[in-house]
Every structure is written in structure tokens, then in C-alpha cells.
Scaffold this motif. Sequence first.
Motif, PDB file in Angstrom:
ATOM      1  N   LEU A 168       0.829  -1.203   0.000  1.00 37.41           N
ATOM      2  CA  LEU A 168       0.000   0.000   0.000  1.00 37.41           C
ATOM      3  C   LEU A 168       0.864   1.254   0.000  1.00 37.41           C
ATOM      4  N   ASP A 169       0.282   2.366  -0.450  1.00 40.93           N
ATOM      5  CA  ASP A 169       1.010   3.640  -0.498  1.00 40.93           C
ATOM      6  C   ASP A 169       0.986   4.278   0.886  1.00 40.93           C
ATOM      7  N   LEU A 170       1.739   3.684   1.798  1.00 38.26           N
ATOM      8  CA  LEU A 170       1.714   4.055   3.208  1.00 38.26           C
ATOM      9  C   LEU A 170       3.107   3.891   3.801  1.00 38.26           C
ATOM     10  N   ALA A 171       3.503   4.846   4.630  1.00 39.91           N
ATOM     11  CA  ALA A 171       4.782   4.761   5.332  1.00 39.91           C
ATOM     12  C   ALA A 171       4.614   5.322   6.734  1.00 39.91           C
ATOM     13  N   LEU A 172       5.412   4.817   7.672  1.00 37.42           N
ATOM     14  CA  LEU A 172       5.426   5.301   9.044  1.00 37.42           C
ATOM     15  C   LEU A 172       6.810   5.824   9.384  1.00 37.42           C
ATOM     16  N   LEU A 173       6.837   6.996  10.015  1.00 42.46           N
ATOM     17  CA  LEU A 173       8.086   7.669  10.363  1.00 42.46           C
ATOM     18  C   LEU A 173       8.088   7.984  11.857  1.00 42.46           C
ATOM     19  N   ALA A 174       9.216   7.771  12.501  1.00 38.37           N
ATOM     20  CA  ALA A 174       9.339   8.135  13.915  1.00 38.37           C
ATOM     21  C   ALA A 174       9.664   9.618  14.028  1.00 38.37           C
ATOM     22  N   CYS A 175       9.113  10.266  15.051  1.00 38.93           N
ATOM     23  CA  CYS A 175       9.360  11.688  15.248  1.00 38.93           C
ATOM     24  C   CYS A 175       9.566  11.986  16.726  1.00 38.93           C
ATOM     25  N   ASP A 176      10.169  13.139  16.985  1.00 40.86           N
ATOM     26  CA  ASP A 176      10.281  13.610  18.358  1.00 40.86           C
ATOM     27  C   ASP A 176       8.898  13.895  18.916  1.00 40.86           C
ATOM     28  N   SER A 177       8.781  13.959  20.227  1.00 44.55           N
ATOM     29  CA  SER A 177       7.513  14.333  20.849  1.00 44.55           C
ATOM     30  C   SER A 177       7.420  15.850  20.910  1.00 44.55           C
ATOM     31  N   GLY A 178       6.186  16.355  20.992  1.00 45.49           N
ATOM     32  CA  GLY A 178       5.997  17.796  21.067  1.00 45.49           C
ATOM     33  C   GLY A 178       4.680  18.153  21.699  1.00 45.49           C
ATOM     34  N   ASP A 179       4.651  19.273  22.407  1.00 49.69           N
ATOM     35  CA  ASP A 179       3.425  19.730  23.048  1.00 49.69           C
ATOM     36  C   ASP A 179       2.409  20.190  22.001  1.00 49.69           C
ATOM     37  N   GLY A 180       1.137  19.906  22.264  1.00 50.20           N
ATOM     38  CA  GLY A 180       0.071  20.384  21.397  1.00 50.20           C
ATOM     39  C   GLY A 180      -0.169  19.558  20.157  1.00 50.20           C
ATOM     40  N   VAL A 181       0.574  18.485  19.994  1.00 47.73           N
ATOM     41  CA  VAL A 181       0.380  17.597  18.834  1.00 47.73           C
ATOM     42  C   VAL A 181      -0.019  16.232  19.368  1.00 47.73           C
ATOM     43  N   ALA A 182      -1.282  15.886  19.193  1.00 46.58           N
ATOM     44  CA  ALA A 182      -1.804  14.633  19.731  1.00 46.58           C
ATOM     45  C   ALA A 182      -2.119  13.676  18.595  1.00 46.58           C
ATOM     46  N   PRO A 183      -1.955  12.372  18.829  1.00 47.60           N
ATOM     47  CA  PRO A 183      -2.311  11.392  17.789  1.00 47.60           C
ATOM     48  C   PRO A 183      -3.795  11.475  17.436  1.00 47.60           C
ATOM     49  N   LEU A 184      -4.090  11.270  16.169  1.00 43.37           N
ATOM     50  CA  LEU A 184      -5.477  11.269  15.722  1.00 43.37           C
ATOM     51  C   LEU A 184      -6.057   9.857  15.824  1.00 43.37           C
ATOM     52  N   PRO A 185      -7.297   9.737  16.288  1.00 47.99           N
ATOM     53  CA  PRO A 185      -7.912   8.408  16.353  1.00 47.99           C
ATOM     54  C   PRO A 185      -8.223   7.875  14.962  1.00 47.99           C
TER      55      PRO A 185
END
Length: 353
Positions: free
Chosen positions: A221-238
Motif C-alpha cells: 500500500l502507499d503508506l509509510a510510518l516515520l518516527a518523530c520527536d515528541s511535542g506539546d500540542g500535537v496529539a495522535p489522531l484516532p
Amino acid sequence: MVQQDVLTEILSFGKDLDGIAGELAAEPAAVVRKVAPGRAGYGADTDVVGGHAERLPAIEVASRRALEDFVGPAQNAVEKVARQGPDTHLTAEETVALEAIVLPMARPAILIQDGSFFKPPNPWTDDLERHRATIETVCRSVGRIEVDGHPAIDWVGTGWLAAPGVVMTNRHVANEFATASGAGWTFTSGMTARTDFNEELSAGVPRELKLTEIIGIHAELDLALLACDSGDGVAPLPISAAPTGTGAKVYVVGYPAADSRRNDPDEMQRIFAGIYNVKRLQPGAVRSLDGRQFVHDCSTLGGNSGSCVVDLETAQVVGLHFGGRYLKGNYAVALWELADDPLLTSAGVRLSA
């Protein structure tokens, strides 16, 4: 578009035609300001990629004057379609008017500034205003993927937080800076990447999270996952575990870019008013389902690659936009089909019941 294509598109709006007809009853200049607001209408006094600030207003003035002549024929055409349905015969002028005025109104691409989206036109006014708080919360977790060290470009697409420390985007986006390494992936030598969640109209201060690792690129599938630093005000989307349905109202959040190779320049000017590469809210509907992908009709361009497709009522992500053509059809990965996908589960991406 040919007459039958335009008529089919207009008929798909169904009961929304009444709201559109109401909008078209206003003064032509007021209607055009909603269809093609332009830079001045949004209060953007700094240069935005897509045109030089000192030149674009003249383009906008000429474009608006031309569009005003189509408002009357557009109103007549909408009333005719509402009365006659699929048997409607449209004149050439009415066909052009529907394409120039009504289609952009029915599938807008709404700019976002300071975390808030501008007032949407009918038929979207009530729906989007009713969900404004949740939509703007979603928007905060969508960013533009930017790269350093690329030989040709400085940003490559859209990404959004799918789990703590995990950004989801398209495979073809990640391929711009990722290289296969053994059984996994790594950043191409000399390149780094980050996601900026504050690339909005006239935004001043970036809100960036560094991308630290290529978690994985999906084999099918046309999908990729990337690791990132954590940050305030950015929450995972359900992400929804339940499938969407044909006709469901959805919206895309992303960064449409000028893309004249695949889209008509005049159509792009009418919708995007020469302002590209900044965050927009793009509402539409699901058109059809097909296994692990579905078709939607939100107004997207190339930079929307990697955008989330969100169900308007539940505020849950149902898809990952990966391609299409404006007013022709857009495609998204059906994320509810990936509850047990090894790439997602190993990265801690979970679907919501």
C-alpha cells in the motif's frame, strides 16, 4: 469537463443544491469572493508560494471580474437542475458557469490561519461550523513534511500523527528521502526531514518535530510510518476500526501544491487563488469503496499526498489520501482494513473501536 460530467457532478450534491442556490442569489461580487477569495480576502500581506505578492492582486481582480459574469447563468443552471434532474439540458454557458462557480463552492479548499479555518460557503457552512472545535483539533496534528539535502525540493507532502511519536504519510512521499537498507529503511545520505505543523497562511513561527527514523514502508500500500520527536500540542489522531460508507461526509487536511501537469491551471486558480503549499481544510464525500482503498471527491492537489481523510461526524481518520485528479476522483487507503497489519501494530498504531 464535458456537459454530462458537470451535470453528473452537480446531481451528486442532491439536497445541497438548495443551499447553493441560496448562496447564488447574493450580489455577484459577494458570490465570487466566496468562490475565489484571493490573497487580499484572507488578509495575507506577506508573499505566499504560488505568486509574488505585488503581482497576484491584479490576477485576482481580473479573475473575479470574469467570474462575476458567470454567477447569473450558474444560478439559472442550478434551478434548472433542481427542477429537471438528470434530464436537464445545459447550454454551453451554463456548463461553464457550473464548473466555474458551483463546483468550487460545493467542494471548497478552505484556508487555515492561526489554527482556525475561514468561514465555509454553503452547502458546508452548517456542517463545518457545527464541528469547528473538533476539526480544528484535528488540524493541529497535521503537518507538512520538509526535507534538507534534497537536490530539487524542500518539502514533499503531508503527514499526521497516527500514534505517539509516529507520523503516517505515503510511501511515495517517504521515498523522496528514504533508502532501503538491508531488511529496513534509512534516511538517504545527506538528507534529514521534519514535520512542521504550523505551515498555515502567513504563519511566522514553525512548530516542527524532527523525523528521526523510517519505521517502515508498506510493501503493498502507499503508506509509510516515520518516527518523530515528541511535542506539546500535537496529539495522535484516532483511526476508525469501522468502515466508512458511500456518501459519508469526510474532509481532508493537507497542503495542496500547484500541480499543472495533472490539473487544469484555470481550475486550480479558481479554487486555490494562487495560494499553495499551506494548510487547508477540504470537505467532500466518499464516492465508492473498493477493498483496501476508497474513492472520495475532496478538492485535492499533489501536496495533499499523505493527508488524513476524516469522517465529519466521528472525527476519526478513515483513510490515507494518496492520489487522484481534481474533479476526477481521489483515492485513499482504507485504514479500517489494517487493524492487524504488521507494520501498524509493530509501530503502536491502534484503531479505535
